[in-house]
Enzyme design. Structure first.
Site, PDB file in Angstrom:
ATOM      1  N   CYS A 176       0.840  -1.163  -0.024  1.00 40.33           N
ATOM      2  CA  CYS A 176       0.117  -0.073   0.057  1.00 40.33           C
ATOM      3  C   CYS A 176       0.676   1.166  -0.004  1.00 40.33           C
ATOM      4  O   CYS A 176       1.500   1.588  -1.042  1.00 40.33           O
ATOM      5  CB  CYS A 176      -0.748   0.001   1.271  1.00 40.33           C
ATOM      6  SG  CYS A 176      -2.408   1.044   1.034  1.00 40.33           S
ATOM      7  N   HIS A 199      -3.371  -5.594   1.013  1.00 39.57           N
ATOM      8  CA  HIS A 199      -2.821  -5.837   2.192  1.00 39.57           C
ATOM      9  C   HIS A 199      -2.536  -7.427   2.602  1.00 39.57           C
ATOM     10  O   HIS A 199      -3.506  -8.049   3.185  1.00 39.57           O
ATOM     11  CB  HIS A 199      -3.347  -5.222   3.477  1.00 39.57           C
ATOM     12  CG  HIS A 199      -3.301  -3.634   3.477  1.00 39.57           C
ATOM     13  ND1 HIS A 199      -2.407  -3.001   4.338  1.00 39.57           N
ATOM     14  CD2 HIS A 199      -3.918  -2.748   2.746  1.00 39.57           C
ATOM     15  CE1 HIS A 199      -2.361  -1.808   3.878  1.00 39.57           C
ATOM     16  NE2 HIS A 199      -3.459  -1.576   3.213  1.00 39.57           N
ATOM     17  N   GLU A 257      -1.054  -8.869   4.895  1.00 41.65           N
ATOM     18  CA  GLU A 257      -0.761  -9.118   6.354  1.00 41.65           C
ATOM     19  C   GLU A 257      -2.116  -8.949   7.073  1.00 41.65           C
ATOM     20  O   GLU A 257      -2.376  -9.466   8.378  1.00 41.65           O
ATOM     21  CB  GLU A 257      -0.071  -8.065   7.099  1.00 41.65           C
ATOM     22  CG  GLU A 257      -0.720  -6.500   7.100  1.00 41.65           C
ATOM     23  CD  GLU A 257      -0.535  -5.621   6.027  1.00 41.65           C
ATOM     24  OE1 GLU A 257      -0.931  -4.593   6.240  1.00 41.65           O
ATOM     25  OE2 GLU A 257      -0.367  -6.368   4.956  1.00 41.65           O
TER      26      GLU A 257
END
Length: 221
Positions: free
Chosen positions: A89, A197, A199
């Site tokens: 990002c 994302h 994660e």
């Protein structure tokens, strides 16, 4: 993976650094170390993550100020050595602003902040970033951005296609990105920038584990 350390860069305004650390240490047993942006010593880390957030408040442009930090300057030699760098990002925005990846990230076509889970196609596994995934395989990852529209000119797009540098494409384009691009690599294959994302998709209890394919790739030699 106690002998392998992933450095996570922290800028003023970063807010996904601890999420990345939790995903790597908690889900993959990979040791992490936070790196303040003013540091220039990268000798004790094996890979680096530039996490999401709003570095320096995203003033001027996303990533425009972060690219002048001492740590980003040290990335030149780090990348030349073949070690891996993942920009997520805001990290992707910093990589393009710094010239490590081509193109730019601009305001979403609808001018709104978008927060959603999106379907993606793996276009290339160059550099081993999507281990055990086939090309054109579908994965689902979250996005959360206001300036995630990938833009490049036609010459750059041709170079991305000809050199197999497009890593991910949106199945349904949420932000107006050129050619539905969600992530790209450098020509050497050791730098990956993506807007989704990973994660945030590393545990079934929070919606899925497709992000593990990318995060696990940080320890590929």
């Amino acid at each position: 993976m106690a002998s392998f350390t992933v450095g996570i860069v922290v800028f003023p305004g970063s807010n996904c650094d601890r999420d990345v650390s939790w995903a790597l240490e908690g889900c993959l047993d990979i040791k992490t170390k936070f790196l303040w942006h003013e540091s220039s010593d990268l000798n004790d880390v094996d890979s680096i993550v530039l996490p999401g957030g709003f570095s320096y408040g995203d003033y001027l442009r996303c990533g425009a100020i972060a690219r002048f930090s001492p740590l980003i300057n040290s990335l030149h030699d780090f990348i030349k050595s073949g070690r891996r760098v993942l920009g997520i990002c805001n990290g992707f925005q910093i990589l393009t602003e710094s010239g490590f990846l081509p193109g730019a990230l601009v305001a979403n076509k609808n001018l709104n902040f978008i927060c959603d889970d999106v379907d993606l196609n793996v276009i290339t596994s160059k550099g081993g970033w999507f281990q055990k995934l086939n090309e054109n395989q579908n994965i689902k990852l979250p996005i959360a951005h206001g300036e995630g529209c990938y833009h490049c000119d036609q010459d750059t797009l041709k170079r991305l296609v000809d050199n197999d540098l497009i890593a991910l494409k949106y199945k349904t384009n949420p932000n107006g990105s050129t050619s539905d691009i969600a992530g790209i690599t450098n020509e050497k294959g050791n730098v990956l920038g993506l807007m989704p994302h990973p994660e945030r998709a590393c545990d079934e209890s929070i919606g899925g584990i497709d992000g593990l394919y990318t995060l696990r790739s940080l320890i590929t030699q």
